[in-house]
Design a protein around this motif. Structure first.
Motif, PDB file in Angstrom:
ATOM      1  N   LEU A 122      24.672  61.454  12.656  1.00  0.00           N
ATOM      2  CA  LEU A 122      25.345  61.860  13.895  1.00  0.00           C
ATOM      3  C   LEU A 122      25.711  60.691  14.803  1.00  0.00           C
ATOM      4  N   LEU A 123      24.819  59.705  14.871  1.00  0.00           N
ATOM      5  CA  LEU A 123      24.946  58.696  15.926  1.00  0.00           C
ATOM      6  C   LEU A 123      25.800  57.510  15.493  1.00  0.00           C
ATOM      7  N   PRO A 124      26.578  56.956  16.412  1.00  0.00           N
ATOM      8  CA  PRO A 124      27.318  55.724  16.117  1.00  0.00           C
ATOM      9  C   PRO A 124      26.376  54.513  16.164  1.00  0.00           C
ATOM     10  N   PRO A 125      26.790  53.379  15.596  1.00  0.00           N
ATOM     11  CA  PRO A 125      25.966  52.178  15.646  1.00  0.00           C
ATOM     12  C   PRO A 125      25.574  51.834  17.080  1.00  0.00           C
ATOM     13  N   GLY A 126      24.316  51.422  17.249  1.00  0.00           N
ATOM     14  CA  GLY A 126      23.834  51.018  18.577  1.00  0.00           C
ATOM     15  C   GLY A 126      23.288  52.159  19.414  1.00  0.00           C
ATOM     16  N   ALA A 127      23.512  53.399  18.988  1.00  0.00           N
ATOM     17  CA  ALA A 127      23.086  54.552  19.791  1.00  0.00           C
ATOM     18  C   ALA A 127      21.575  54.768  19.657  1.00  0.00           C
ATOM     19  N   PRO A 128      20.938  55.229  20.742  1.00  0.00           N
ATOM     20  CA  PRO A 128      19.477  55.345  20.739  1.00  0.00           C
ATOM     21  C   PRO A 128      18.925  56.711  20.313  1.00  0.00           C
ATOM     22  N   VAL A 129      17.723  56.633  19.714  1.00  0.00           N
ATOM     23  CA  VAL A 129      16.853  57.812  19.569  1.00  0.00           C
ATOM     24  C   VAL A 129      15.638  57.520  20.436  1.00  0.00           C
ATOM     25  N   GLY A 176      17.830  53.814   8.750  1.00  0.00           N
ATOM     26  CA  GLY A 176      18.885  53.028   9.405  1.00  0.00           C
ATOM     27  C   GLY A 176      18.707  52.799  10.896  1.00  0.00           C
ATOM     28  N   PHE A 177      17.449  52.811  11.359  1.00  0.00           N
ATOM     29  CA  PHE A 177      17.185  52.589  12.791  1.00  0.00           C
ATOM     30  C   PHE A 177      16.209  51.423  12.987  1.00  0.00           C
ATOM     31  N   GLU A 178      16.448  50.651  14.049  1.00  0.00           N
ATOM     32  CA  GLU A 178      15.524  49.570  14.428  1.00  0.00           C
ATOM     33  C   GLU A 178      14.739  50.001  15.660  1.00  0.00           C
ATOM     34  N   ARG A 179      13.448  49.702  15.654  1.00  0.00           N
ATOM     35  CA  ARG A 179      12.653  49.980  16.862  1.00  0.00           C
ATOM     36  C   ARG A 179      12.937  48.884  17.875  1.00  0.00           C
ATOM     37  N   VAL A 180      13.331  49.279  19.075  1.00  0.00           N
ATOM     38  CA  VAL A 180      13.729  48.271  20.062  1.00  0.00           C
ATOM     39  C   VAL A 180      12.850  48.302  21.320  1.00  0.00           C
ATOM     40  N   GLN A 181      12.028  49.313  21.493  1.00  0.00           N
ATOM     41  CA  GLN A 181      11.245  49.403  22.730  1.00  0.00           C
ATOM     42  C   GLN A 181      10.037  50.312  22.533  1.00  0.00           C
ATOM     43  N   THR A 183       7.035  51.609  25.242  1.00  0.00           N
ATOM     44  CA  THR A 183       6.594  51.544  26.637  1.00  0.00           C
ATOM     45  C   THR A 183       5.398  52.469  26.836  1.00  0.00           C
ATOM     46  N   ALA A 184       4.308  51.900  27.332  1.00  0.00           N
ATOM     47  CA  ALA A 184       3.133  52.729  27.624  1.00  0.00           C
ATOM     48  C   ALA A 184       3.437  53.639  28.805  1.00  0.00           C
ATOM     49  N   MET A 185       3.015  54.893  28.683  1.00  0.00           N
ATOM     50  CA  MET A 185       3.260  55.915  29.702  1.00  0.00           C
ATOM     51  C   MET A 185       1.912  56.486  30.149  1.00  0.00           C
ATOM     52  N   PRO A 186       1.885  57.198  31.269  1.00  0.00           N
ATOM     53  CA  PRO A 186       0.622  57.803  31.700  1.00  0.00           C
ATOM     54  C   PRO A 186       0.041  58.751  30.640  1.00  0.00           C
ATOM     55  N   ALA A 187      -1.250  58.993  30.777  1.00  0.00           N
ATOM     56  CA  ALA A 187      -1.979  59.949  29.933  1.00  0.00           C
ATOM     57  C   ALA A 187      -1.922  59.585  28.450  1.00  0.00           C
ATOM     58  N   ASN A 188      -1.965  58.278  28.157  1.00  0.00           N
ATOM     59  CA  ASN A 188      -2.020  57.795  26.767  1.00  0.00           C
ATOM     60  C   ASN A 188      -0.842  58.244  25.910  1.00  0.00           C
ATOM     61  N   ASN A 189       0.325  58.330  26.533  1.00  0.00           N
ATOM     62  CA  ASN A 189       1.555  58.593  25.787  1.00  0.00           C
ATOM     63  C   ASN A 189       2.394  57.320  25.743  1.00  0.00           C
ATOM     64  N   HIS A 190       3.409  57.339  24.900  1.00  0.00           N
ATOM     65  CA  HIS A 190       4.342  56.204  24.832  1.00  0.00           C
ATOM     66  C   HIS A 190       5.778  56.710  24.723  1.00  0.00           C
ATOM     67  N   SER A 191       6.681  55.929  25.297  1.00  0.00           N
ATOM     68  CA  SER A 191       8.106  56.074  25.006  1.00  0.00           C
ATOM     69  C   SER A 191       8.429  55.084  23.907  1.00  0.00           C
ATOM     70  N   VAL A 192       9.115  55.544  22.881  1.00  0.00           N
ATOM     71  CA  VAL A 192       9.493  54.657  21.775  1.00  0.00           C
ATOM     72  C   VAL A 192      10.993  54.842  21.537  1.00  0.00           C
ATOM     73  N   VAL A 193      11.721  53.722  21.524  1.00  0.00           N
ATOM     74  CA  VAL A 193      13.180  53.800  21.395  1.00  0.00           C
ATOM     75  C   VAL A 193      13.613  53.098  20.110  1.00  0.00           C
ATOM     76  N   PHE A 194      14.478  53.770  19.366  1.00  0.00           N
ATOM     77  CA  PHE A 194      15.063  53.226  18.136  1.00  0.00           C
ATOM     78  C   PHE A 194      16.582  53.203  18.322  1.00  0.00           C
ATOM     79  N   ASN A 195      17.208  52.134  17.841  1.00  0.00           N
ATOM     80  CA  ASN A 195      18.680  52.097  17.882  1.00  0.00           C
ATOM     81  C   ASN A 195      19.253  52.192  16.474  1.00  0.00           C
ATOM     82  N   ARG A 196      20.339  52.913  16.369  1.00  0.00           N
ATOM     83  CA  ARG A 196      21.059  53.003  15.079  1.00  0.00           C
ATOM     84  C   ARG A 196      21.585  51.612  14.757  1.00  0.00           C
ATOM     85  N   ALA A 197      21.235  51.129  13.569  1.00  0.00           N
ATOM     86  CA  ALA A 197      21.677  49.774  13.193  1.00  0.00           C
ATOM     87  C   ALA A 197      23.208  49.748  13.103  1.00  0.00           C
ATOM     88  N   GLY A 198      23.784  48.596  13.410  1.00  0.00           N
ATOM     89  CA  GLY A 198      25.236  48.505  13.490  1.00  0.00           C
ATOM     90  C   GLY A 198      25.897  48.052  12.215  1.00  0.00           C
TER      91      GLY A 198
END
Ligand SMILES: C[S@@+](CC[C@H](N)C(=O)[O-])C[C@H]1O[C@@H](n2cnc3c(N)ncnc32)[C@H](O)[C@@H]1O
Length: 198
Positions: A122-129, A176-181, A183-198
């Motif tokens: 679905l996603l174009p190159p560079g787009a985040p999950v 086809g995704f790279e992990r780019v971020q 981030t530690a969040m409250p209550a022992n959760n994390h934000s994790v961002v992957f970008n569609r490789a270009g």
């Protein structure tokens, strides 16, 4: 009928803080596993330049999302769609970001790969999950609250459980995704961002 998940009110401003940067310049976000729809309303309201497509696997959630949507009157929040990431055709197009909060630990492991496989179509190159939830990290014990959460998940369904961030990253890379971020969040959760490789 509108349903409520109290955690959404506790975590939404912290998530928005990260999400607003991840979605900068993005026009159409697909939310996977929207649940009650409270996040969808809050994010669509807070990010008016993003058209928000909420979805969920189950019909009770679809009803709740649409009830929240009707009350909100938001123009950039689309009607909810039924979407199971394990299906080959997600039935959506023209999406440039995917947001998935608190799903991969409350689903069988195969659902994680299905998420990235579908996202890759679905996603174009560079787009985040963007993923949010609890994770296991290498050589780090789970926090006590996550240990008991993990045990309760596995008791409910032996195929559920808190996922290892490296295993998620490997599956993402294979699709086809790279992990780019991370981030530690409250209550022992994390934000994790992957970008569609270009
Ligand atoms: C714990 S709820 C999280 C809901 C919401 N994102 C939140 O944070 O409150 C997990 C959601 O994942 C959805 N889900 C589970 N398996 C799924 C699949 N294969 N495809 C899409 N959604 C799924 C469930 O229907 C449920 O609404």
């Amino acid at each position: 009928m509108k349903r409520r998940a109290p955690a959404t009110e506790r975590n939404r401003t912290f998530i928005l803080d990260v999400l607003s940067k991840v979605l900068a310049g993005r026009e159409r976000a697909l939310e996977i596993a929207s649940g009650t729809g409270e996040h969808a309303v809050f994010f669509a309201q807070s990010l008016p330049s993003v058209v928000w497509q909420p979805t969920d696997l189950d019909d009770v959630s679809i009803g709740s999302i649409d009830a929240w949507r009707a009350d909100s009157g938001l123009q950039n929040l689309l009607p909810a769609r039924r979407l199971d990431v394990c299906e080959a055709d997600w039935g959506v197009s023209n999406i440039d970001a995917i947001v998935c909060i608190n799903m991969i630990h409350i689903a069988p492991w195969a659902v994680t790969r299905a998420l990235f496989k579908g996202a890759a179509k679905l996603l174009p190159p560079g787009a985040p999950v963007y993923l949010y939830g609890p994770y296991r990290f290498p050589d780090e014990p789970l926090a006590p609250s996550n240990q008991s959460f993990d045990a309760s998940l596995r008791q409910r369904d032996s195929t559920w459980g808190i996922r290892d961030i490296d295993e998620v990253t490997t599956v993402a890379r294979e699709e086809g995704f790279e992990r780019v971020q991370v981030t530690a969040m409250p209550a022992n959760n994390h934000s994790v961002v992957f970008n569609r490789a270009g």
